[in-house]
Write a protein that holds these residues in place. Sequence first.
Motif, PDB file in Angstrom:
ATOM      1  N   ASP A 134       0.831  -1.209   0.000  1.00 56.67           N
ATOM      2  CA  ASP A 134       0.000   0.000   0.000  1.00 56.67           C
ATOM      3  C   ASP A 134       0.862   1.254   0.000  1.00 56.67           C
ATOM      4  O   ASP A 134       0.491   2.268  -0.604  1.00 56.67           O
ATOM      5  CB  ASP A 134      -0.919   0.004   1.228  1.00 56.67           C
ATOM      6  CG  ASP A 134      -1.876  -1.174   1.231  1.00 56.67           C
ATOM      7  OD1 ASP A 134      -2.422  -1.484   0.160  1.00 56.67           O
ATOM      8  OD2 ASP A 134      -2.054  -1.786   2.298  1.00 56.67           O
ATOM      9  N   GLU A 135       1.996   1.180   0.672  1.00 53.45           N
ATOM     10  CA  GLU A 135       2.909   2.316   0.741  1.00 53.45           C
ATOM     11  C   GLU A 135       4.345   1.825   0.648  1.00 53.45           C
ATOM     12  O   GLU A 135       4.673   0.706   1.072  1.00 53.45           O
ATOM     13  CB  GLU A 135       2.740   3.081   2.062  1.00 53.45           C
ATOM     14  CG  GLU A 135       1.378   3.696   2.268  1.00 53.45           C
ATOM     15  CD  GLU A 135       1.220   4.341   3.642  1.00 53.45           C
ATOM     16  OE1 GLU A 135       0.156   4.928   3.906  1.00 53.45           O
ATOM     17  OE2 GLU A 135       2.174   4.258   4.461  1.00 53.45           O
ATOM     18  N   LEU A 136       5.208   2.678   0.101  1.00 52.60           N
ATOM     19  CA  LEU A 136       6.637   2.389   0.055  1.00 52.60           C
ATOM     20  C   LEU A 136       7.361   3.506   0.792  1.00 52.60           C
ATOM     21  O   LEU A 136       7.310   4.671   0.389  1.00 52.60           O
ATOM     22  CB  LEU A 136       7.120   2.314  -1.393  1.00 52.60           C
ATOM     23  CG  LEU A 136       8.629   2.112  -1.593  1.00 52.60           C
ATOM     24  CD1 LEU A 136       9.086   0.792  -0.971  1.00 52.60           C
ATOM     25  CD2 LEU A 136       8.984   2.162  -3.076  1.00 52.60           C
ATOM     26  N   HIS A 137       8.020   3.167   1.888  1.00 53.24           N
ATOM     27  CA  HIS A 137       8.731   4.139   2.714  1.00 53.24           C
ATOM     28  C   HIS A 137      10.229   3.985   2.511  1.00 53.24           C
ATOM     29  O   HIS A 137      10.730   2.882   2.272  1.00 53.24           O
ATOM     30  CB  HIS A 137       8.414   3.929   4.201  1.00 53.24           C
ATOM     31  CG  HIS A 137       6.985   4.189   4.560  1.00 53.24           C
ATOM     32  ND1 HIS A 137       6.609   5.139   5.479  1.00 53.24           N
ATOM     33  CD2 HIS A 137       5.817   3.617   4.120  1.00 53.24           C
ATOM     34  CE1 HIS A 137       5.285   5.150   5.595  1.00 53.24           C
ATOM     35  NE2 HIS A 137       4.793   4.226   4.792  1.00 53.24           N
ATOM     36  N   TYR A 138      10.949   5.112   2.627  1.00 51.31           N
ATOM     37  CA  TYR A 138      12.406   5.090   2.590  1.00 51.31           C
ATOM     38  C   TYR A 138      12.937   5.676   3.880  1.00 51.31           C
ATOM     39  O   TYR A 138      12.556   6.781   4.272  1.00 51.31           O
ATOM     40  CB  TYR A 138      12.936   5.857   1.376  1.00 51.31           C
ATOM     41  CG  TYR A 138      12.915   5.019   0.129  1.00 51.31           C
ATOM     42  CD1 TYR A 138      13.985   4.186  -0.188  1.00 51.31           C
ATOM     43  CD2 TYR A 138      11.814   5.025  -0.720  1.00 51.31           C
ATOM     44  CE1 TYR A 138      13.967   3.389  -1.311  1.00 51.31           C
ATOM     45  CE2 TYR A 138      11.782   4.232  -1.849  1.00 51.31           C
ATOM     46  CZ  TYR A 138      12.857   3.412  -2.147  1.00 51.31           C
ATOM     47  OH  TYR A 138      12.834   2.613  -3.257  1.00 51.31           O
ATOM     48  N   VAL A 139      13.794   4.922   4.556  1.00 55.26           N
ATOM     49  CA  VAL A 139      14.315   5.299   5.865  1.00 55.26           C
ATOM     50  C   VAL A 139      15.835   5.403   5.783  1.00 55.26           C
ATOM     51  O   VAL A 139      16.505   4.450   5.364  1.00 55.26           O
ATOM     52  CB  VAL A 139      13.918   4.261   6.934  1.00 55.26           C
ATOM     53  CG1 VAL A 139      14.413   4.697   8.302  1.00 55.26           C
ATOM     54  CG2 VAL A 139      12.416   4.042   6.937  1.00 55.26           C
ATOM     55  N   PRO A 148       2.508  -3.370  15.679  1.00 55.40           N
ATOM     56  CA  PRO A 148       2.807  -3.543  14.251  1.00 55.40           C
ATOM     57  C   PRO A 148       3.642  -4.802  14.052  1.00 55.40           C
ATOM     58  O   PRO A 148       4.222  -5.340  15.002  1.00 55.40           O
ATOM     59  CB  PRO A 148       3.610  -2.288  13.913  1.00 55.40           C
ATOM     60  CG  PRO A 148       4.252  -1.888  15.203  1.00 55.40           C
ATOM     61  CD  PRO A 148       3.269  -2.271  16.284  1.00 55.40           C
ATOM     62  N   LEU A 149       3.695  -5.267  12.809  1.00 57.60           N
ATOM     63  CA  LEU A 149       4.390  -6.514  12.478  1.00 57.60           C
ATOM     64  C   LEU A 149       5.485  -6.233  11.453  1.00 57.60           C
ATOM     65  O   LEU A 149       5.223  -5.676  10.389  1.00 57.60           O
ATOM     66  CB  LEU A 149       3.400  -7.535  11.921  1.00 57.60           C
ATOM     67  CG  LEU A 149       3.981  -8.847  11.386  1.00 57.60           C
ATOM     68  CD1 LEU A 149       4.672  -9.634  12.495  1.00 57.60           C
ATOM     69  CD2 LEU A 149       2.877  -9.694  10.742  1.00 57.60           C
ATOM     70  N   LEU A 150       6.699  -6.644  11.764  1.00 56.87           N
ATOM     71  CA  LEU A 150       7.843  -6.486  10.874  1.00 56.87           C
ATOM     72  C   LEU A 150       8.217  -7.835  10.272  1.00 56.87           C
ATOM     73  O   LEU A 150       8.372  -8.826  10.984  1.00 56.87           O
ATOM     74  CB  LEU A 150       9.041  -5.919  11.646  1.00 56.87           C
ATOM     75  CG  LEU A 150      10.381  -5.851  10.902  1.00 56.87           C
ATOM     76  CD1 LEU A 150      10.296  -4.942   9.690  1.00 56.87           C
ATOM     77  CD2 LEU A 150      11.499  -5.399  11.851  1.00 56.87           C
ATOM     78  N   THR A 173      17.297   0.806  13.091  1.00 61.51           N
ATOM     79  CA  THR A 173      16.807   2.044  12.474  1.00 61.51           C
ATOM     80  C   THR A 173      15.376   1.897  12.000  1.00 61.51           C
ATOM     81  O   THR A 173      14.526   2.765  12.250  1.00 61.51           O
ATOM     82  CB  THR A 173      17.710   2.439  11.289  1.00 61.51           C
ATOM     83  OG1 THR A 173      19.037   2.694  11.760  1.00 61.51           O
ATOM     84  CG2 THR A 173      17.182   3.683  10.594  1.00 61.51           C
ATOM     85  N   VAL A 174      15.086   0.807  11.335  1.00 65.01           N
ATOM     86  CA  VAL A 174      13.734   0.605  10.806  1.00 65.01           C
ATOM     87  C   VAL A 174      12.737   0.292  11.920  1.00 65.01           C
ATOM     88  O   VAL A 174      11.589   0.729  11.872  1.00 65.01           O
ATOM     89  CB  VAL A 174      13.739  -0.509   9.731  1.00 65.01           C
ATOM     90  CG1 VAL A 174      12.322  -0.924   9.369  1.00 65.01           C
ATOM     91  CG2 VAL A 174      14.484  -0.019   8.488  1.00 65.01           C
ATOM     92  N   MET A 175      13.157  -0.436  12.936  1.00 65.10           N
ATOM     93  CA  MET A 175      12.261  -0.686  14.067  1.00 65.10           C
ATOM     94  C   MET A 175      11.849   0.626  14.732  1.00 65.10           C
ATOM     95  O   MET A 175      10.678   0.825  15.081  1.00 65.10           O
ATOM     96  CB  MET A 175      12.934  -1.613  15.077  1.00 65.10           C
ATOM     97  CG  MET A 175      13.027  -3.059  14.632  1.00 65.10           C
ATOM     98  SD  MET A 175      13.843  -4.146  15.836  1.00 65.10           S
ATOM     99  CE  MET A 175      12.759  -3.995  17.252  1.00 65.10           C
ATOM    100  N   GLU A 176      12.802   1.531  14.899  1.00 62.66           N
ATOM    101  CA  GLU A 176      12.494   2.827  15.491  1.00 62.66           C
ATOM    102  C   GLU A 176      11.544   3.619  14.599  1.00 62.66           C
ATOM    103  O   GLU A 176      10.617   4.286  15.081  1.00 62.66           O
ATOM    104  CB  GLU A 176      13.786   3.611  15.719  1.00 62.66           C
ATOM    105  CG  GLU A 176      13.594   4.944  16.433  1.00 62.66           C
ATOM    106  CD  GLU A 176      12.992   4.777  17.823  1.00 62.66           C
ATOM    107  OE1 GLU A 176      12.206   5.656  18.233  1.00 62.66           O
ATOM    108  OE2 GLU A 176      13.310   3.772  18.496  1.00 62.66           O
ATOM    109  N   TYR A 177      11.741   3.537  13.309  1.00 66.56           N
ATOM    110  CA  TYR A 177      10.865   4.239  12.368  1.00 66.56           C
ATOM    111  C   TYR A 177       9.436   3.691  12.430  1.00 66.56           C
ATOM    112  O   TYR A 177       8.457   4.440  12.454  1.00 66.56           O
ATOM    113  CB  TYR A 177      11.418   4.091  10.953  1.00 66.56           C
ATOM    114  CG  TYR A 177      10.574   4.761   9.892  1.00 66.56           C
ATOM    115  CD1 TYR A 177      10.654   6.142   9.674  1.00 66.56           C
ATOM    116  CD2 TYR A 177       9.682   4.033   9.116  1.00 66.56           C
ATOM    117  CE1 TYR A 177       9.870   6.764   8.708  1.00 66.56           C
ATOM    118  CE2 TYR A 177       8.900   4.640   8.145  1.00 66.56           C
ATOM    119  CZ  TYR A 177       9.003   6.010   7.942  1.00 66.56           C
ATOM    120  OH  TYR A 177       8.218   6.622   6.989  1.00 66.56           O
ATOM    121  N   ILE A 178       9.317   2.367  12.476  1.00 64.05           N
ATOM    122  CA  ILE A 178       7.986   1.753  12.541  1.00 64.05           C
ATOM    123  C   ILE A 178       7.282   2.128  13.839  1.00 64.05           C
ATOM    124  O   ILE A 178       6.076   2.407  13.861  1.00 64.05           O
ATOM    125  CB  ILE A 178       8.094   0.217  12.389  1.00 64.05           C
ATOM    126  CG1 ILE A 178       8.581  -0.140  10.981  1.00 64.05           C
ATOM    127  CG2 ILE A 178       6.750  -0.457  12.667  1.00 64.05           C
ATOM    128  CD1 ILE A 178       8.877  -1.609  10.793  1.00 64.05           C
TER     129      ILE A 178
END
Length: 523
Positions: free
Chosen positions: A78-83, A109-111, A283-288
């Motif tokens: 649904d979305e594409l994020h860049y971190v 949330p689920l990673l 980094t991505v866990m913090e973003y999520i």
Amino acid sequence: MFVLQSDLRSALQIAGIFCYLNPIHSDQRIPSRLSAPSIGAFSPSKTTALLRLRAFNGSANEPMVFKSNDKPSICTADELHYVSVPSSAWRLAVWRYIPPPQAPTRNHPLLLLSGVGTNATGYDLSPESSFARYMSKQGFDTWILEVRGAGLSTRADSSDIKELGIAISEQLSAVEERVETTNDESPEVSKLTETFTGLAERLSGHLSEGLSEERQNSAIASQMRYLRERLVKIIEESQRSLPQFFNLQGRLSTTLEDFQKQLDLIVKYDWDFDHYLEEDLPTVMEYIRAQSKPKDGKLLAIGHSMGGILLYAMLSRCGFAGRNSGLASVVTLASSLDYTSSNSSLKLLLPLADPAQALNVPAVPLGLLLAAIYPLASRPPYVLSWLSPQISAQDMMHPELFEKLVLNNFGTIPAKLLLQLRTAFREGGLCDRSGTFFYKEHLPKSNVPVFALAGDRDLICPPQAVYETVKIIPEHLVTYKLLGEPGGPHYAHYDLVGGRLAEDQVFPCIIEFLTCHDMSLTV
């Protein structure tokens, strides 16, 4: 079979040598990460276009989000994020699947984390076979991380993300068309010889210009000659014995030409497993967390193959340091920290014999090679039939989805990453890059619940390997499940995620486990 496996391993080594002998200089403006299109060659026109793509707009640390029609077609989320990764030029692609309004309400949330050298495609093969979409429909705000070098992740100093994604999508389509097309007239064996000769001359030039006399006489040049002679012999024999065999020499020649075209597009592959663990994943866990805002600040996580190894390693690190991992619970699919007790076929697929060899083999273009040899495994006379069971058990994956997985899911793997993962086959299991911290040793110190699944016909991570890690986790924190029955169905490495029975036999037990631990909001 063993001869062909040997040839494939030699090809992997040669491919890495090409990358090493064609370094990218700082004054070259190129897209720095082309993992997805590495399964096929760029045409000159596409290469030129990519070289001229615009640089990123705005701050290098500013997150970017593409929605609906703004996303490249290859991204089906649904979305594409860049971190952005701190102290790094990398922008990591993260695919997001938003739960529908009628879905159950969840607290975390689920990673999702993929395997080595793979991207998000394996979790979302089609609308009818999508692990990620299934989890989203169950109410989980679902995210797939593409670590550095995988899929749509790219360097912040490379080309415009959206245009690069479009180019990747076009390239994948071109590769699929090429695999489906065969020529009526097979080219001459001399064509392949000519290709190898050209590459050998190029190699010789680099050796003369930049390497010492001792290295000029090293095994690299002789390996090049050996591989050329071996492949030509195989082709000649196959043409005599299998006149109906479709353009084998043409495909191998094309593969080598693909290598040539990509020499100037491949960047320095200078990361390992610990880069994923210490930089990309946190980094991505913090973003999520910032996007989904769970009340206790925790995530649920599922890792397939190396993705599960990453989760085990994170639990080990946090347990050793006595800190909160930020994970409410973990599911691992075909993952282990220690393969010493199993007869894993991964031993045959790791092409680097020792750390010294890594100096000459910086990267393995796995995706390109799989795309080139795929017809040999999937069509008569099935010369490389040993490849298919590595991925999926018989009749467990729809042929079209299997082909999409092979052609679209794999990229280029750094030798440093392979060398670190190779420690999982030694006493003590996987260790950090320094060789002093053994992840298996400290995993029992974690207090995070784990659900570990294994496939009965998994040749890459056999049940014995999965259980080797499971048995060291405290019993009250671990659940182990073996998928597959003596009389069938059977589960190979990717069947746990994309097999035709996964939605009925695998996904429900995962949902049950996640739901149980999603109820808890303890900090």
